[in-house]
Design an enzyme around this catalytic site. Structure first.
Site, mmCIF file in Angstrom:
data_model
loop_
_atom_site.group_PDB
_atom_site.id
_atom_site.type_symbol
_atom_site.label_atom_id
_atom_site.label_comp_id
_atom_site.label_asym_id
_atom_site.label_seq_id
_atom_site.Cartn_x
_atom_site.Cartn_y
_atom_site.Cartn_z
ATOM 1 N N ARG A 331 0.825 -1.213 0.000
ATOM 2 C CA ARG A 331 0.000 0.000 0.000
ATOM 3 C C ARG A 331 0.857 1.260 0.000
ATOM 4 O O ARG A 331 0.436 2.307 -0.503
ATOM 5 C CB ARG A 331 -0.984 0.007 1.176
ATOM 6 C CG ARG A 331 -2.039 1.109 1.061
ATOM 7 C CD ARG A 331 -3.112 0.990 2.125
ATOM 8 N NE ARG A 331 -4.195 0.115 1.775
ATOM 9 C CZ ARG A 331 -5.348 0.516 1.218
ATOM 10 N NH1 ARG A 331 -5.529 1.786 0.909
ATOM 11 N NH2 ARG A 331 -6.303 -0.337 0.964
ATOM 12 N N THR A 467 -6.719 -4.276 -0.511
ATOM 13 C CA THR A 467 -6.036 -4.704 -1.726
ATOM 14 C C THR A 467 -6.064 -6.222 -1.867
ATOM 15 O O THR A 467 -5.859 -6.737 -2.970
ATOM 16 C CB THR A 467 -4.591 -4.180 -1.756
ATOM 17 O OG1 THR A 467 -3.931 -4.539 -0.532
ATOM 18 C CG2 THR A 467 -4.578 -2.664 -1.887
ATOM 19 N N GLU A 738 -9.232 6.406 7.689
ATOM 20 C CA GLU A 738 -7.801 6.592 7.454
ATOM 21 C C GLU A 738 -7.420 7.851 6.679
ATOM 22 O O GLU A 738 -6.401 8.477 6.993
ATOM 23 C CB GLU A 738 -7.242 5.366 6.722
ATOM 24 C CG GLU A 738 -7.241 4.121 7.574
ATOM 25 C CD GLU A 738 -6.868 2.888 6.768
ATOM 26 O OE1 GLU A 738 -5.889 2.222 7.125
ATOM 27 O OE2 GLU A 738 -7.569 2.602 5.780
#
Length: 841
Positions: A331, A467, A738
Site C-alpha cells: 500500500r 487490496t 484513514e
C-alpha cells in the site's frame, strides 16, 4: 387472511424525518457510556468464579538460541497454578496471520526480538502471575542482531515476504530525458498505537472442545481461526465476541491473536476461565508498530515543474516475522503517487527482516509513508525551481477527465475517474487565505531574528478497499421483534470510530424507525461468520451495505404481506416515521410487525455485500484495487523557535471529502482525531531501540503523543459539500477512518518551510520524520553551516552522482552502490543525503 389489525385511524401528524436518519449528525451510540464510565470493555466483564490471571515470560535478547530454561522457580512461586511453553500447545504453535509459520505463540529454541514470549504463567491473582514470570532462569547463546533499516538494507537484505514492484512507462528513459533531476533519501519513523485500552483477552472454557473468547480485536474471525489452530479444534468450536475496543488504530488487527490464543490455551488446559491483560510496558514491547521506512527517490521534471519520471525504493523495517508487512509495503507503493500523475514510474518495496518486534497495521496501512514520499518529490522540485510548493502540487495533479486529458493512469494501472482534488484544493486555497498569508509570513520572517513561521498546504488522495480482494465482503444479521424493536449484528467491530452508530442509522433509515429502536449488539463469530477485519477504512462501506441488504429483505417481506393482507398494490405500501401507510390505511410499524408475525412471516434476515468492480493481480502489478478514492487537503501554519527547535501549530484549515456524509458529527470527529494522530506521528512520536535491541520508548513516560496543548491554536474543519460519491457506496458516503490521518503532513511541511527560511529558501532542509525539536534544531544548524560558506558549502559526505544511461543496470536506485549516503543514527537533519542536477550527467 383475516384482518388482525384495528380499524384504520386517522393519520397522525408526525415529523417527516426519523431521529437518527442517515446524513444527520448524531452522537456516538455509546458516548454517554464512555463519559460516565458505564461502557463495558473486556476488563469490565464480570470475572467467572475461579478465573486465572496470565502473564507472559519474555525474551531478554534480540537474537539468540535458547540453551536452557529453568521454570522451576516459576512453578513454585505463590499462587501459580500452571506454566505453559511450546511443548504444551496441542495444535500448531503459530499465531501468524499470513500462514508462513514464522510467528510462534511461544519461542522454543530461538528468540528473534527482545520481548518475544517464551512461556506463560497462570496464577490466582494478576500480581502473583507478574511476579512469578520474572523468576525464570534462561540461558542464551547470543547471535548477531540486525536492528535498523540501514543495517538490513545494506547487509544481506533478508526479507520477511516477497517484495512488489509497480511500473508504468519507462522510468529510466524518462529520467534520462528530463531537463532536471533530483535524488535523495527520506527517513520516516514508526509509531506506537497507544490505544487507551491495552491488549486484553478473557477465555471461558465450554463443553467438549468449545471455548468463548472475549478479546479486544479488530478481526474476530482471524482470532477464531488462530485459536482453533492452536487448540487443534474446529473453528466452529471457538466463539469470539467483541462489544467494543478502547481504540485499535490497526494495532488490534493481528496483534490480538497472541493474547486470545494464550488465554484460550490456559482455559482449556485448566478448565478455568483465564484473562491476560499486559501492563503498558509489556504491551509496548510485545506488539508491533507502524513500519518505519527509508525511501530512496529520483524524480525528473521539466522547467515548469511537471514530473516526467519517478524511481523510488521503499525499504521498511518489518521486524522478525511477516505479519502484515507485505500488504503494508504494497500500500505504500499504491500511495506513492498521492494525488499526482507520474507518466513513467518504477516503485519497489523492500520489507526487511530485523530483530525487532514484527511491525503491523496502523491507520493508513503504509499509505502515509507512500504519500510522504510523494510530497517530498514535490518539495524537492519546488526548491530546485524556486517556486512555491503549492504551485508544483497543482501543476502535477491527476486530470479530471479520463476521456480527454490523458493524465489519469496510476502506477498500478487503475484509471482515476473521480478526481476532485483541483476543485477541493482551490476551495481551501481561497478559504484559508493561502497566498495572502504566504506574503504575511515572508514579511514576518524577514523581520524576526529568532522566531520563524512556516506555511504548507498538502492534499490527500486515498484508495478505499482492501487490496486483498477477498477481504472486500461483509455479512450482517437483523432481527425485528414483535414490539417493533430491532437488533442489529454485523461483522464489523467498534473501536470508538462510530461504526455501530452509522450502521444503525442505515437500518433505521431503511425501516423509517427512530434509531432508538435499533440496538447494535456485540460482534460475535457465532452470529455472523467469516468476516473481514474492521480495517482499510471499509467498515461502514461493507457492513453498512450488508445490513442494508438484510433490512431490505425483511422490508420486502413486510411489503408483500401488507399488500396481500389488505389487498393493495405493493407500491402503495410506504414506510414513514415509525408508521406504515398501506393504501388508505395507516398503522404503526409495531402493529404491522405483529400482524406479520401472526401470519408467520419471517422477521429475521441475513445480509451480504461484496465490493464490485475491483480486482488485483499482484504479480503483474496491475488491476483496479480500489473502488473509489477519498480526497482532502489541509493548510497548516507553524512558528518555530530557531534557538531551541521548539514549535507551536498556530492554525490549521481542513477541507475533507466524505462524499455525502452518513453522520457529519462522527466524520468531523474522525477528521480531527486522524489529523492530530498524523501530526503526532510526523512531529513528536519517536520510537528508539538501544544497541541491544531493547525498546527504550516503552511507556507514557518515554513516548510522547499529542496532548491538548499540542492541538492547533485555530482549528477550522469543514466537509466538502455537494460532492456525493460517484460510486454506489452506502448512501453515497465515503470512508473517513484513514484518509484524514495524512492531513497531518501539512504540519510537517510547514515546519520544513519555517526551517528553510533560515537559509532564505535557497536550500532545501530535507527534514526527516518525526520532526522533533531536536531534529528541527539539527536541521537549522546544518543549514546555517552551509550558508556560512556563502551558500556554496559542499554537502558533507556527498554521494557519488547517479549515472543515468537509460538502462536498468546503470540507473536503478535499488543497486547498493548507487544508494545515497545513509542517515545518521540519530536521524540527522536530513542534510547530505542526495543531490540534484539541472540535466542528466
Amino acid at each position: 387472511m383475516p384482518d388482525v389489525m384495528a380499524p384504520a385511524a386517522p393519520a397522525t401528524v408526525v415529523p417527516d424525518r426519523i431521529e437518527g436518519a442517515v446524513h444527520d449528525p448524531r452522537r456516538h451510540e455509546s458516548a454517554h457510556k464512555h463519559v460516565s464510565g458505564e461502557a463495558v470493555y473486556v476488563d469490565d466483564i464480570a470475572e467467572p468464579a475461579g478465573l486465572l490471571h496470565v502473564q507472559l515470560g519474555l525474551s531478554a535478547k534480540a537474537h539468540a538460541r535458547i540453551r536452557s530454561i529453568d521454570l522451576g522457580p516459576v512453578r513454585q512461586a505463590p499462587g501459580v497454578v500452571a506454566v505453559f511453553t511450546a511443548d504444551d500447545v496441542p495444535g500448531v504453535n503459530d499465531i501468524g496471520c499470513m500462514g508462513k509459520h514464522d510467528e510462534p505463540l511461544f519461542a522454543s529454541t530461538l528468540v528473534e526480538h527482545v520481548g518475544q514470549p517464551i512461556f506463560a504463567v497462570a496464577a490466582e491473582t494478576r500480581d502473583q502471575a507478574r511476579r512469578a514470570a520474572r523468576l525464570a532462569v534462561i540461558e542464551y547463546e547470543e547471535l548477531p542482531a540486525v536492528l535498523t533499516v540501514a543495517a538490513a538494507r545494506d547487509g544481506e537484505r533478508t526479507l520477511v515476504t516477497a517484495p512488489m514492484t509497480l511500473r508504468v512507462g519507462d522510468a529510466d528513459a524518462a529520467l534520462a530525458a528530463a531537463p532536471h533531476r533530483v535524488d535523495g533519501r527520506l527517513a520516516v519513523g514508526g509509531q506506537e498505537h497507544f490505544y487507551l485500552e491495552s491488549q486484553i483477552a478473557m477465555a471461558v472454557p465450554g463443553e467438549d472442545e468449545e471455548v468463548l473468547v472475549h478479546v479486544s480485536t479488530q478481526h474476530p474471525t482471524e482470532v477464531q481461526h488462530i485459536v482453533a489452530h492452536v487448540l487443534n479444534v474446529p473453528s466452529g468450536a471457538v466463539t469470539v465476541e467483541v462489544r467494543r475496543m478502547g481504540g485499535g488504530f490497526g494495532g488490534k488487527e493481528t496483534q490480538s491473536n497472541l493474547f486470545a490464543a494464550c488465554t484460550a490455551l490456559v482455559a482449556k488446559r485448566t478448565g478455568r476461565a483465564a484473562k491476560l491483560r499486559p501492563d503498558r510496558d509489556d504491551d509496548f514491547q510485545v506488539t508491533g508498530k507502524r513500519h518505519d521506512f527509508e525511501i530512496d527517490y529520483r524524480v525528473g521534471f521539466d522547467d515548469s515543474g511537471l514530473i516526467q519520471g519517478v524511481d523510488m525504493l521503499f525499504a521498511a523495517r518489518a521486524g522478525y516475522a511477516a505479519d502484515l508487512s507485505g500488504p503494508v509495503t504494497d500500500r505504500a507503493l499504491f500511495h506513492a503517487d498521492n494525488g499526482y500523475f507520474y507518466p513513467a514510474a518504477r516503485l519497489e518495496s523492500l520489507p526487511l527482516k530485523t530483530n525487532t518486534v514484527s511491525n503491523t497495521a496502523f491507520r493508513g496501512f503504509g499509505g502515509p509513508q507512500g504519500t510522504m514520499a510523494a510530497e517530498r518529490l514535490i518539495d524537492e522540485i519546488a526548491f530546485a525551481l524556486g517556486k512555491d510548493p503549492l504551485e508544483i502540487r497543482k501543476r502535477n495533479f491527476y486530470g479530471t477527465d479520463p476521456e480527454r486529458d490523458g493524465r489519469n493512469l496510476t502506477p498500478y494501472h487503475q484509471t482515476v475517474t473521480d478526481n476532485i482534488l483541483p476543485e477541493l484544493v482551490a476551495q481551501l486555497e481561497e478559504s484559508s487565505g493561502y497566498w495572502q498569508r504566504r506574503e504575511e509570513i515572508r514579511a514576518y520572517n524577514a523581520a524576526s531574528r529568532i522566531l520563524r513561521k512556516g506555511l504548507a498546504l498538502t492534499p490527500v488522495k486515498f484508495g478505499i478497499s482492501f487490496t486483498a480482494t477477498h477481504y472486500n465482503q461483509a455479512g450482517a444479521l437483523v432481527h425485528v421483534y414483535t414490539d417493533g424493536s430491532l437488533q442489529l449484528n454485523h461483522g464489523g467491530t467498534e473501536m470508538g470510530q462510530g461504526l455501530h452508530t452509522k450502521v444503525a442509522q442505515v437500518v433505521a433509515e431503511e425501516f423509517q424507525v427512530d434509531i432508538a429502536n435499533v440496538r447494535p449488539t456485540a460482534t460475535n463469530t457465532g452470529k455472523v461468520p467469516n468476516t473481514s477485519a474492521t480495517a482499510a477504512s471499509s467498515g461502514t462501506d461493507l457492513n453498512g451495505k450488508a445490513a442494508q441488504a438484510a433490512a431490505r429483505t425483511i422490508k420486502e417481506r413486510l411489503v408483500a404481506f401488507a399488500a396481500e393482507n389488505w389487498g393493495v398494490a405493493p407500491e402503495t405500501v410506504r414506510f414513514t416515521r415509525n408508521r406504515v401507510q398501506v393504501g388508505e390505511r395507516e398503522m404503526s410499524f409495531a402493529d404491522l410487525v405483529r400482524a406479520a408475525y401472526m401470519a408467520r412471516v419471517q422477521l429475521s434476515a441475513t445480509g451480504f455485500y461484496k465490493t464490485p468492480k475491483i480486482h488485483w493481480d499482484r504479480a503483474a502489478g496491475r488491476g483496479t484495487p480500489f473502488y473509489y478514492f477519498a480526497y482532502g487537503a489541509a493548510c497548516a501554519e507553524v512558528t518555530v523557535d530557531t534557538l531551541t527547535g521548539e514549535y507551536i501549530v498556530d492554525r490549521v484549515d481542513i477541507l475533507h471529502d466524505c462524499g455525502r456524509s452518513l453522520n457529519p458529527a462522527i466524520d468531523r470527529g474522525q477528521i480531527e482525531g486522524g489529523f492530530v494522530q498524523g501530526m503526532g506521528w510526523l512531529t513528536m512520536e519517536e520510537l528508539w531501540w538501544d544497541a541491544q535491541g531493547r525498546l527504550r520508548t516503552h511507556a507514557p513516560s518515554t513516548y510522547k503523543i499529542p496532548a491538548c496543548s499540542d492541538r492547533p491554536r485555530i482549528f477550522n474543519v469543514a466537509l466538502l459539500e455537494n460532492q456525493p460519491n460517484r460510486e454506489d457506496s452506502i448512501f453515497r458516503s465515503k470512508a473517513v477512518g484513514e484518509p484524514p490521518f495524512m492531513l497531518g503532513m501539512s504540519v510537517f511541511h510547514a515546519l520544513s518551510d519555517a526551517v528553510a527560511s533560515v537559509a532564505g529558501h535557497q536550500l532545501y532542509p530535507r527534514l526527516d520524520a518525526p520532526a522533533t525539536p531536536e531534529r528541527v534544531l539539527r536541521c537549522i544548524a546544518a543549514l546555517r553551516e552551509r550558508m556560512g560558506g556563502g551558500g556554496e558549502c559542499p554537502l558533507p559526505n556527498p554521494p557519488p552522482p547517479v549515472a543515468v544511461e537509460g538502462t536498468a543496470a546503470a540507473s536503478h536506485i535499488s543497486h547498493a552502490d548507487q544508494h545515497p549516503a545513509p542517515s545518521t543514527a540519530e536521524g540527522g537533519g536530513g542534510m547530505g543525503r542526495g543531490h540534484s542536477t539541472s540535466s542528466p550527467p
